[in-house]
Design an enzyme around this catalytic site. Structure first.
Site, PDB file in Angstrom:
ATOM      1  N   ILE A 149      49.985  41.496  48.745  1.00  0.00           N
ATOM      2  CA  ILE A 149      48.532  41.494  48.943  1.00  0.00           C
ATOM      3  C   ILE A 149      47.849  41.168  47.616  1.00  0.00           C
ATOM      4  CG2 ILE A 149      46.558  42.781  49.827  1.00  0.00           C
ATOM      5  CD1 ILE A 149      48.441  44.593  51.308  1.00  0.00           C
ATOM      6  N   GLU A 150      47.265  39.978  47.542  1.00  0.00           N
ATOM      7  CA  GLU A 150      46.643  39.512  46.303  1.00  0.00           C
ATOM      8  C   GLU A 150      45.308  38.830  46.580  1.00  0.00           C
ATOM      9  OE1 GLU A 150      49.240  37.608  43.363  1.00  0.00           O
ATOM     10  OE2 GLU A 150      50.866  37.693  44.838  1.00  0.00           O
ATOM     11  N   ASN A 151      44.644  38.469  45.484  1.00  0.00           N
ATOM     12  CA  ASN A 151      43.469  37.601  45.515  1.00  0.00           C
ATOM     13  C   ASN A 151      42.376  38.161  46.428  1.00  0.00           C
ATOM     14  OD1 ASN A 151      41.876  35.392  44.970  1.00  0.00           O
ATOM     15  ND2 ASN A 151      43.291  33.857  45.740  1.00  0.00           N
TER      16      ASN A 151
END
Length: 331
Positions: A149-151
């Protein structure tokens, strides 16, 4: 009457054989049984990027038995495809997974990453997101998944809650499956969004197998990358312990490190094999749930004059030096 020592030994041996045979009989056809929990020491390989090596060649050269394959993304809707474009099954990705398993290994599929369309954002509800994950789990008979889970996804409170609720559904519907969540970090542990994600998980009763940080791209740090990475992991341990009410030993067993080899995206960051050994020793001392890195694609020296990038580390190294260190971690 209590059995004597000889009887106990025979009974234990018979029970062990029976359980082993039972486990082998229950294993899905074509699915390997590995000595380590799936995901414990599974380095990332990106089959659609960075001149990927043949996974079975990596296995033969390093002893690694498992891979975290990246990335499963949205095709623009709530439908999973490799990189958002390659067919879920029937293509080169499936052929690679089949070959890994035929060679005695297994895989974790990683959803998300920094770029591309994320299922966690394109699926409009937790149930729809869980259904998308389930489609991939069913397609490959997966025993573990990784949610990277990024950005924009980690930045959205709605997306964070959707991911947690979807993972709770997956845990309920797939007894025994291992779930890992991978997030960025500061030098002292998760940032506010990462901390909120962990607290949401605890509040939902999500028994996650491994909260994993990526200790690089700090935007400034002091000391070696090995020492700053373990300090960040200590911060993660404290966050998980606080959210779940775990003691320290239990919290360590529910966290992981996903490092990067060689030169990272930051000019002041170079992760050496010595740094990896520091992280390995830390993982062994605390029995971490996961020790991995980004990526096998980069685990080789760059050609002369070529900077670090998708397919090389940017440092002087022997081929697969980092993967070999990961492969030596057994909990």
């Amino acid at each position: 009457m209590a059995p004597n020592a000889s009887s106990r030994t025979l009974f234990t041996l018979a029970a062990t054989v029976a359980l082993t045979l039972s486990g082998l009989a229950a294993a899905p056809v074509g699915q390997a049984v590995t000595a380590d929990p799936i995901g414990l020491n599974a380095p990332y390989e990106y089959l659609g990027w960075g001149s990927p090596q043949k996974p079975t060649d990596v296995m033969n050269a390093t002893g690694v038995k498992q891979f975290t394959l990246a990335f499963m993304l949205s095709d623009g809707t709530c439908n999973p495809k490799w990189d958002g474009s390659r067919a879920l099954t029937g293509g080169a990705d499936q052929s690679a997974i089949n070959a890994i398993r035929a060679a005695g290994g297994d895989v974790v599929v990683s959803f998300g990453g920094w770029s591309g369309n994320k299922l966690g954002e394109k699926c409009s509800s937790a149930s729809a997101l869980a259904a998308a994950y389930q489609k991939v789990i069913n397609a490959y008979g997966l025993k573990a998944i990784d949610i990277d889970i990024e950005n924009t996804e980690i930045a959205s409170s709605t997306a964070r809650q959707r991911e947690i609720s979807a993972l709770k559904i997956i845990k309920t519907n797939n007894p025994g499956i291992k779930e890992y969540v991978t997030i960025g970090t500061t030098t002292t542990g998760p940032d506010a969004a990462g901390t909120d994600l962990i607290r949401k998980g605890a509040a939902a009763g999500l028994a996650l197998d491994g909260w994993t940080i990526m200790p690089f791209d700090f935007g400034g740090h002091n000391g070696s990358m090995g020492s700053v990475s373990t300090a960040a992991a200590d911060g993660l341990k404290n966050t998980v312990a606080s959210a779940y009410g775990y003691d320290s030993a239990t919290a360590y067993r529910h966290i992981g490190i996903s490092s990067m080899n060689g030169k990272t995206d930051e000019s002041d960051e170079t992760v050496s094999t010595s740094d990896f050994t520091t992280m390995l020793n830390y993982a062994k001392a605390h029995h971490l749930a996961r020790f991995t890195f980004w990526s096998v694609n980069r685990d080789r020296q760059c050609p002369s004059g070529t900077p670090a990038g998708d397919s090389c580390s940017g440092i002087s190294q022997s081929a697969y030096a980092f993967t070999k260190i990961i492969a030596s971690y057994h909990g």
